[in-house]
Design an enzyme around this catalytic site. Structure first.
Site, short mmCIF file in Angstrom:
data_model
loop_
_atom_site.label_atom_id
_atom_site.label_comp_id
_atom_site.label_asym_id
_atom_site.label_seq_id
_atom_site.Cartn_x
_atom_site.Cartn_y
_atom_site.Cartn_z
CG HIS A 18 -2.13 -1.09 1.11
ND1 HIS A 18 -2.90 -1.27 0.04
CD2 HIS A 18 -2.14 -2.26 1.88
CE1 HIS A 18 -3.71 -1.99 0.38
NE2 HIS A 18 -3.28 -2.84 1.64
NE ARG A 22 1.63 -5.16 3.68
CZ ARG A 22 0.65 -4.49 4.11
NH1 ARG A 22 -0.39 -5.27 4.91
NH2 ARG A 22 0.19 -3.24 3.90
CG ASP A 52 18.20 -13.64 -4.85
OD1 ASP A 52 18.47 -14.38 -4.20
OD2 ASP A 52 18.43 -13.79 -6.09
CD GLU A 111 -4.79 -8.71 4.24
OE1 GLU A 111 -4.68 -7.71 4.75
OE2 GLU A 111 -3.61 -9.24 3.44
CG ASP A 170 -7.52 -5.57 3.77
OD1 ASP A 170 -8.05 -5.41 2.80
OD2 ASP A 170 -6.44 -5.21 4.09
#
Length: 262
Positions: free
Chosen positions: A48, A73, A87, A152, A178
């Site tokens: 977000h 995230r 990585d 969620e 959510d």
């Protein structure tokens, strides 16, 4: 020499409280300030917030110079994207919208090298291995990667027990915003039905021996979640802190100076 130790992973496995802050301003200066503020972990948000791989790497670099631990995230739990973030040096990932045990198992595969998983072997190019300066990275990386899944919605809650049974999941984070929307209370994470669902989910997570996490700005609910056994709790959001203080600063200045002068 093995992969760098992940203090966050080991702390939440012991049930130790890890206090966090959400980073959505997508800026390394803000990340550096936040990393020195005293939080145990910082969530670099790619779902977000306007972060891409390069902006995330810049924040990982400045956070690494302080004592806070970076959790990343990604916008979605795709194997190819997870590979890039790993990585790039992210050791802890929070994957949004996990709704089934099958999805959770696929995520475990994505963070694990063959023959046990499907993570691509490209460590010689990777910041994660200090660009091949860590000779044992390939054989020790999985021990220090922390995989957190975010439940969620109602579908995820219905599958929670099956998700908790998946080996390789370090913790489950409950997303109240959510969840509130899916329960018919959009914009009202404080609705009693939502809080009851969060309490029940956290209790089930802790009972299953997994680390439980939450983001809430409600101080009393933070304490309640901790008493249930939640071990990684985000208590603030950089966007909210900055916006609130900017607005209050402007309002105070206007009140103080309006009407003065010529």
């Amino acid at each position: 020499m093995p992969a760098p130790r992940n203090p966050f992973k080991h702390a939440i496995a012991r049930g130790e409280l890890q206090l966090g802050c959400w980073l959505g301003l997508a800026d390394p200066y803000i990340a550096e300030i936040s990393a020195g503020a005293g939080f145990d972990w910082l969530l670099v948000d790619g779902e977000h917030a306007p972060n891409d791989l390069r902006s995330t790497v810049r924040q990982l670099q400045v956070i690494a110079s302080r004592n806070a631990h970076a959790v990343v995230r990604p916008p979605i739990g795709e194997t190819w994207l997870i590979k890039q973030y790993l990585d790039a040096g992210a050791q802890s990932l929070l994957i949004p919208m996990v709704e089934s045990a099958a999805q959770a198992r696929a995520l475990v595969d994505a963070v694990t090298y063959p023959p046990h998983g499907v993570r691509g072997v490209g460590s010689a190019l990777a910041r994660a291995s200090d660009f091949a300066a860590i000779p044992d990275y390939l054989t020790t990386a999985s021990d220090e990667i922390c995989l957190l899944v975010q439940v969620e919605n109602r579908k995820g809650l219905a599958a929670l027990d099956e998700i908790l049974a998946v080996d390789g999941i370090d913790g489950v984070f409950i997303g109240p915003s959510d969840l509130a929307a899916d329960l018919g209370h959009i914009g009202r994470a404080d609705a009693p039905e939502v809080k009851d669902a969060v309490r029940d989910a956290l209790t089930r997570i802790v009972s299953a021996g997994k680390a439980a996490g939450i983001l809430t700005l409600d101080a009393s609910f933070q304490a309640e979640c901790r008493n249930i056994g939640a071990s990684f709790i985000a208590t603030d959001i950089d966007v909210s802190l900055f916006a609130r203080n900017m607005r209050e600063g402007a309002a105070r200045a206007r009140d103080r100076l309006s009407g003065l002068g010529a």
